[in-house]
Design an enzyme around this catalytic site. Structure first.
Site: not given
Ligand code: NDP
Ligand code: GDR
Length: 326
Positions: A127, A129, A151
């Site tokens: 990520s 992050e 995270y």
């Molecule tokens: P989600 O939060 O939508 O999905 C997370 C998944 O992880 C769910 O299917 C959840 O299952 C599963 N999970 C949680 N805990 C466990 C566990 N103990 N064992 C097995 N599975 C588990 O994330 P995204 O689809 O958005 O992201 C996918 C991956 O990419 C994640 O690793 C995230 O950190 C990473 N990522 C995401 C980005 C984004 O912008 N979306 C950017 C960069 C990285 P359950 O339904 O059971 O909770």
């Molecule tokens: P992020 O996504 O932390 O980048 O992680 P998120 O959408 O939670 O926050 C983005 C930015 O928005 C600001 N923010 C708020 N965020 C949330 N959730 N709720 C609020 O009310 C709010 N107001 C302002 C946050 O401070 C932050 O700056 C996502 C996840 O998908 C991670 O798993 C992934 O790795 C990274 O993107 C890349």
């Protein structure tokens, strides 16, 4: 027929990736956790071709069983505790799943593959992050990691462990450093979906307030459907590697609000938005913007959906969802 095993299949990316692989003719398997996962039905409805296996990233033997039963050619490790704000409240659980879970699945794949460690190709969901307090702009594969949340620290562990398994055992293990990607399937705890859902409800007269934290943070937002294609492309390369996946454009939360409210004809969103310190983070990642040059050159990958198209896709989908009573 190639086969793939996806952890995190119930999440945003898991669903898009499963659809992508089914469309390519893969036999797709997913790891699902919990005794009665409420999202199982969603996976079964959207991607009925997928075969689900009980397992948890914190339980090595469950991962070994899933690998034995699925016999995958490719493993995509998308499972994680993925909500950054939550990771301060539950740093240990986040580390257990998002960091040590990567070690478990790498070890399971290594043991499963036996004499030919590169036989099962592995993708790790790293990520942006991890860049946290960014040390250069834009961020690329070589940028120093400086995570700012439990995270981010957990992801940095998983990222380095993936590289270590590649270098130590010759595994075909790749790491995708993906910047924020969104869609109508994004979890409602993330800021983009929180905004699109609120704008939909406000436009339909069902709500009149949206409470947010920091409006000045900037993110490089792309469309999740594009990003899962980059994951697949990484595992088709003859050699494993690390790739930044991003649009190269950055926008603030305020920019997102401008476009989202603009979609429903509201030019001035200030009267609807209130800031609450409860949504501020102990340490913020102020600005992210990725350089996806390597993904473009080696993988032939480019994003297809613009920021404006993404925001409007999410708002319109939420308006339809509210109208349908979902
Ligand atoms: P989600 O939060 O939508 O999905 C997370 C998944 O992880 C769910 O299917 C959840 O299952 C599963 N999970 C949680 N805990 C466990 C566990 N103990 N064992 C097995 N599975 C588990 O994330 P995204 O689809 O958005 O992201 C996918 C991956 O990419 C994640 O690793 C995230 O950190 C990473 N990522 C995401 C980005 C984004 O912008 N979306 C950017 C960069 C990285 P359950 O339904 O059971 O909770
Ligand atoms: P992020 O996504 O932390 O980048 O992680 P998120 O959408 O939670 O926050 C983005 C930015 O928005 C600001 N923010 C708020 N965020 C949330 N959730 N709720 C609020 O009310 C709010 N107001 C302002 C946050 O401070 C932050 O700056 C996502 C996840 O998908 C991670 O798993 C992934 O790795 C990274 O993107 C890349």
């Amino acid at each position: 027929m190639p086969s793939a095993l996806i952890t995190g299949i119930t999440g945003q990316d898991g669903l898009y990736l499963a659809e992508h692989l089914v469309a390519k003719g893969y036999d797709v398997h997913g790891v699902i956790r919990g005794q009665n996962n409420p999202r199982r039905e969603l996976v079964e409805r959207l991607v009925p071709e997928v075969r689900l296996h009980n397992g948890d990233l914190t339980d090595l033997s469950s991962l070994m069983r899933a690998l034995r039963d699925a016999e995958p050619d490719e493993v995509y490790n998308l499972g994680a505790v993925s909500f950054v704000a939550y990771s301060w409240e539950n740093a240990f659980v986040t580390s257990d799943v998002t960091a040590f879970g990567v070690l478990n699945i790498l070890e399971a794949v290594r043991l499963h593959a036996g004499d030919d460690p590169a036989a099962v190709r592995f993708y790790q969901a790293s990520s942006s992050e991890m860049f946290g307090k960014v040390q250069e702009v834009p961020q690329s594969e070589g940028t120093l990691l400086w995570p700012r949340s439990p995270y981010g620290v957990a992801k940095a562990y998983g990222h380095h462990m993936t590289i270590n398994y590649r270098e130590s055992y010759g595994m075909h293990a790749s790491s995708g450093i993906l910047f924020n990607h969104e869609s109508p399937r994004r979890g409602p705890e993330f800021v983009t979906r929180k905004i699109s859902q609120a704008v939909a409800r406000i436009s339909l007269g069902l709500a009149d307030e949206l409470v947010l934290g920091n409006l000045d943070a900037r993110r490089d937002w792309g469309f999740a459907g594009d990003y899962v294609d980059a994951m697949w492309r990484m595992l088709q390369q003859p050699e494993p590697g690390d790739y930044v996946v991003a649009t190269g454009r950055t926008h603030s939360i305020r920019d997102f609000l401008d476009v989202a409210f603009g979609c429903v004809g509201i030019a001035d969103w200030e009267p609807y938005v209130r800031q609450d310190p409860a949504f501020m983070r102990p340490a913020e990642v102020d600005e992210l913007v990725g350089d996806a040059g390597r993904a473009r050159e080696v993988l032939g990958w480019t994003p297809t959906i613009s920021f404006e198209e993404l925001v409007s896709m999410m708002v319109l989908a939420d308006i339809e969802a509210v109208k349908a009573g979902w």
